[in-house]
Scaffold this active site. Structure first.
Site, mmCIF file in Angstrom:
data_model
loop_
_atom_site.group_PDB
_atom_site.id
_atom_site.type_symbol
_atom_site.label_atom_id
_atom_site.label_comp_id
_atom_site.label_asym_id
_atom_site.label_seq_id
_atom_site.Cartn_x
_atom_site.Cartn_y
_atom_site.Cartn_z
ATOM 1 N N THR A 61 47.365 42.521 28.844
ATOM 2 C CA THR A 61 47.817 42.894 27.787
ATOM 3 C C THR A 61 48.313 41.607 26.693
ATOM 4 O OG1 THR A 61 50.009 43.167 28.612
ATOM 5 C CG2 THR A 61 48.396 45.068 28.777
ATOM 6 N N TYR B 287 54.947 38.529 26.080
ATOM 7 C CA TYR B 287 53.598 39.027 25.264
ATOM 8 C C TYR B 287 53.895 39.657 24.005
ATOM 9 C CZ TYR B 287 50.866 37.676 29.752
ATOM 10 O OH TYR B 287 50.749 37.206 30.751
ATOM 11 N N TYR C 263 43.438 35.885 36.043
ATOM 12 C CA TYR C 263 43.407 35.852 34.532
ATOM 13 C C TYR C 263 42.326 34.661 33.978
ATOM 14 C CZ TYR C 263 46.621 31.764 34.132
ATOM 15 O OH TYR C 263 47.098 30.548 34.171
#
Length: 329
Positions: free
Chosen positions: A20, A57, A206
């Site tokens: 996200t 984030y 990731y």
């Protein structure tokens, strides 16, 4: 959807996860909240159960969106979040703080934004050289004991740090190390994979699409937004998008896309399948911002690349520019 275990723990998730960072709306270009909410719903419908986030984030915005999207479906999700960073109002990371008070404060904020009383997996975002690893592991054990997280792990820890951390735990074990892994970044795998296999720790990969380079969406005319962290061209210590290197790497991407088409795959599916082909990998995290992006990525779960295909991919990658063997610290 294929599911995999996090190392030698009872925690399982889908082989594809939704990362996200992009939907936080800071440092990754503009993001539409409505699209983001639809992407999370589409991920759930496609069988994705792993959702990775962090308070840095978008200053918690990604966590807030995830909490909203999972309302009424919390039981369908494995929520992963992190702590231990210091950041400013624009989400630029300023430093690290893995002291117990900081970690507990970060997790409390995450639980509030995620609208849940616990997360499934809590990670230390980056190693903090100012705090002994033994103390950090003691904090993680306390979080498990309190019920605020079911499992714990780390992120961006090298093999030596991972081994020391695993040995420091007494009442629990590390479920995961979240590291960068893609066709354009094999640094962590060379160092961390052997340690994860020996210690029974799962890998959360990731950047499997090399932060957009392996999506096929970047072209020679691409100009990144001023706030986009990729604007400088260097991605976690690798000059993949700098002038000259960017164009050369796009030529490599074109060759990879041709290989993918020959196998009846999209370029992202080829790249994701390559990552999932590493035995210790539990989940590949896709930073999707739209339903179509995560739905297409989900189709890569369960794909297996044959030896000949992998050899052709490796041959294409020999022309890549800006690769490094040095791990970021």
């Amino acid at each position: 959807m294929e599911t995999r275990a996090f190392g030698q723990t009872a925690l399982r998730s889908s082989a594809i996860g939704l990362g996200t960072w992009p939907i936080g709306g800071a440092r990754y270009g503009a993001s539409d909240d409505r699209d983001a909410l639809r992407a999370i719903a589409a991920a759930l419908d496609a069988g994705v159960t792993c959702f990775d986030t962090a308070p840095s984030y978008g200053n918690g915005h990604a966590e807030e969106l995830l909490g909203r999207a999972l309302a009424g479906r919390r039981g369908d999700a494995v929520i992963v979040t992190k702590g231990g960073l210091i950041w400013d109002a624009e989400s630029h990371v300023l430093g690290r703080d893995s002291r117990r008070a900081a970690i507990e404060s970060h997790l409390a904020g995450s639980l509030r934004r995620l609208a849940t009383d616990h997360v499934d997996l809590y990670l230390v975002h980056w190693p903090d050289p100012a705090v002994p690893l033994e103390d950090v592991m003691g904090t993680l054990e306390a979080l498990v004991a309190s019920g605020r997280t079911r499992y714990v792990g780390v992120s961006n820890f090298n093999g030596a740090q991972l081994t020391r951390s695993a040995r420091a735990l007494r009442s629990t074990r590390l479920a995961a190390d979240q590291i960068s892994l893609s066709l354009f970044d094999r640094r962590w795998a060379l160092d961390v994979l052997p340690a994860c296999e020996a210690l029974g720790i799962g890998i959360m990969a990731y950047g499997p699409l090399a932060h957009g380079l392996l999506t096929g969406a970047l072209t020679r005319s691409t100009v990144f937004d001023d706030a986009d962290w990729r604007r400088g061209g260097t991605l976690f210590g690798q000059a993949l998008l700098t002038p000259g290197n960017f164009e050369r790497n796009l030529d490599v991407v074109d060759r990879l896309a041709e290989i993918a088409r020959g196998e009846g795959l999209t370029l992202p599916q080829l790249a994701i399948a390559w990552v999932l082909g590493h035995g210790a990998v539990t989940v590949a995290l896709i930073g999707a911002r739209t339903p179509d992006e995560i739905t297409q990525a989900a189709a890569a779960a369960g794909l297996r690349l044959g030896d000949q295909v992998r050899a052709r991919v490796d041959a294409a990658m020999r022309d890549a520019a800006g690769l490094s063997t040095v791990l970021p610290t």
